[in-house]
Write a protein that holds these residues in place. Sequence first.
Motif: not given
Length: 51
Positions: A31-43
């Motif tokens: 969940v942490a990985y996918l959340t970071n991938k979805l809402y990561g730093k770039s957003s």
Amino acid sequence: MTEKETLALIETLKANNEELLKQVALLTEQVAYLTNKLYGKSSEKRAVNPD
């Protein structure tokens, strides 16, 4: 239920609990990985167009 059966049940439940804790840890990591991938730093770095 005899004392021997009770101890065997406790050991079975401990093993089951340990397996479930491992699964929870794995799912939490996913969940942490996918959340970071979805809402990561770039957003957070997107430029807002004032027009």
